[in-house]
Design an enzyme around this catalytic site. Structure first.
Site, PDB file in Angstrom:
ATOM      1  N   HIS A   1      13.301 -33.531  -2.364  1.00  0.00           N
ATOM      2  CA  HIS A   1      11.989 -34.166  -2.359  1.00  0.00           C
ATOM      3  C   HIS A   1      11.669 -34.863  -3.684  1.00  0.00           C
ATOM      4  O   HIS A   1      10.702 -35.630  -3.774  1.00  0.00           O
ATOM      5  CB  HIS A   1      10.900 -33.144  -2.030  1.00  0.00           C
TER       6      HIS A   1
ATOM      7  N   ASP B   1      11.430 -39.328  -0.084  1.00  0.00           N
ATOM      8  CA  ASP B   1      10.133 -39.021   0.517  1.00  0.00           C
ATOM      9  C   ASP B   1      10.309 -38.657   1.985  1.00  0.00           C
ATOM     10  O   ASP B   1      11.280 -39.082   2.646  1.00  0.00           O
ATOM     11  CB  ASP B   1       9.200 -40.226   0.401  1.00  0.00           C
TER      12      ASP B   1
END
Length: 451
Positions: A423, A427
């Site tokens: 992450h 995204d």
């Protein structure tokens, strides 16, 4: 007589230390020149160490699982020749390893195995069938744990208690059940002339207050302490580092692969001398076609330098289950190969990994990894990223279910597809969009062969 110190040579991979995964000699053994003395593991390969001299082993550097620094003493050998000077000592540097070799089990593990076989006669370990990936559909089958020995053991009782049990009247079935539960029939109260199943049930419900003890674990096997060494320790360290350093998130979507499976069957029916296609080559083609629009997926993140490298070529890691543990051989330049070439390379790399012949170069440098549990995949998986990559793709098993197609219901082959991402780099929107692009190619398989 003189003593020769065999120092751990520079293996040529830029490492500072190596792990002892097996000793082939013991203190007091007489060895000959070029005899194998130990197996040492680096980050990628197991290297065989051979003695440059003949003599008697007088010292060893440590136990299996210990780390030895490059240039440190590994073995001290007493020789009949004159003492070596630093200049006269045989050259100890060896060439870089070209193959990964699975080291034999340690003496401790062998002792545990012998003890287990002695205590469990007739129990054989199931042999896993070959599998390019972990599971069927991407290969065939997984190793299964040996079935437990369920034969009840006798319930030893002191002499007086044994005589009391013999006096209690009961059917053979009741006696067998009482033995399984570890219950002395002499302790069971009954209103009739013999103990029945109902009396055992009442004893189990209310006998605790009368000194009843929980049933003995007759079928429990002995604990087996197994030292985590070699490849298993490398896997443990890498997985722990990945989960510790990378904030994972996983996205899952369902894909209708009915048309893809039909096309795969047609291709296999007309393959001639070419290798049989599994789902994996077709999946790889779809990944390579989708990657150009989502370059953040095919990347490696150097978190110490703070640099993300988005790779132009797709070097696809293929998680493969072997006897030594999970290995990830790499399909180089997957984007330049057709389905038949991919199928051949998948088979070659899987065989090399399972036989321990995969080279260090074939086990490193991946930019994206695919992994599968095949028929054991369940509803969804949350695969762990192969650090320093930023994503890993996990197709799950294919199941047949009825689906609505407009106002009609049809039979469909469905597969859940998982993707875990870093992450810090990827995204959630990008991961979901990438999977939707994969879905387009897999649900309309003619696009796989379109320019």
């Amino acid at each position: 007589m003189a003593r020769f110190t065999f120092k751990l040579p520079d293996i040529g991979e830029g490492i500072s230390e190596a792990e002892i995964v097996a000793w082939h000699v013991a203190v007091g053994d007489r060895i000959e020149e070029d005899q194998q003395i130990a197996d040492m593991m680096t980050d990628k390969a197991t290297v065989e160490m051979e003695s440059p001299v003949s003599g008697i082993v007088v010292e060893l550097a440590g136990e299996v699982g210990d780390q030895v620094s490059i240039g440190a003493a590994l073995v001290v050998i007493e020789t009949e020749a004159a003492a070596f000077s630093a200049e006269e000592a045989p050259a100890l540097r060896i060439d870089p390893p070209s193959e990964v070799k699975v080291a034999p089990a340690s003496a401790e593990q062998a002792e545990v195995a012998e003890q287990y076989e002695a205590e469990n006669p007739g129990v054989e370990e199931a042999t896993p069938s070959p599998s390019p990936l972990r599971g069927e559909g991407w290969g065939e089958g997984l190793p299964q744990a040996p079935a437990p020995d369920t034969a009840p053991l006798p319930n030893p009782l002191p002499g007086g208690e044994r005589e009391q049990e013999q006096k209690a009247l009961a059917s053979p079935a009741v006696r067998a059940r009482a033995a399984d539960l570890g219950i002395d029939l002499a302790d069971v109260k009954t209103d009739s002339d013999r103990v029945r199943h109902a009396d055992l049930d009442a004893y189990l419900r209310y006998g605790q207050g009368q000194g009843y003890q929980a049933p003995h674990a007759h079928n429990a096997r002995a604990d087996q302490p197994i030292k985590v060494i070699g490849m298993r320790r490398r896997i443990a360290e890498n997985m722990a580092a990945s989960k510790r350093a990378i904030p994972h998130f996983t996205y899952v979507d369902e894909i209708d692969v009915t048309a893809l499976e039909d096309m795969r069957a047609d291709l296999n029916a007309n393959r001639g001398q070419r290798p049989k296609l599994t789902m994996l080559p077709l999946m790889i083609v779809a990944i390579c076609k989708a990657i150009p629009a989502f370059p953040m997926i095919n990347a490696r993140y150097d978190d110490e330098a703070g640099v993300v490298t988005r790779h132009g070529a797709v070097h696809l890691g293929m998680a493969t289950q072997t006897d030594a543990g999970l290995m990830v051989p790499v399909i180089r330049d997957a984007q330049d190969r057709n389905v038949w070439q991919l199928a051949s390379e998948i088979g070659r790399l899987a065989d090399a990994a399972r036989s321990g012949k995969a080279s260090s170069a074939e086990l490193s440098g991946s930019t994206l990894t695919i992994t599968s549990l095949g028929p054991l995949g369940g509803i969804a998986t949350t695969p762990v990223i192969n650090r320093p990559e930023v994503a890993i793709i996990g197709p799950n098993k294919i199941v047949e279910r009825p689906v609505f197609d407009g106002d009609e219901i049809r039979r469909a082959k469905l597969m859940n597809l998982s993707i875990s991402c870093d992450h810090r780099v990827v995204d959630g929107f990008d991961a979901a969009s990438f999977v939707q692009e994969l879905k387009k190619y897999l649900e309309t398989p003619v696009l796989l062969f379109a320019d």
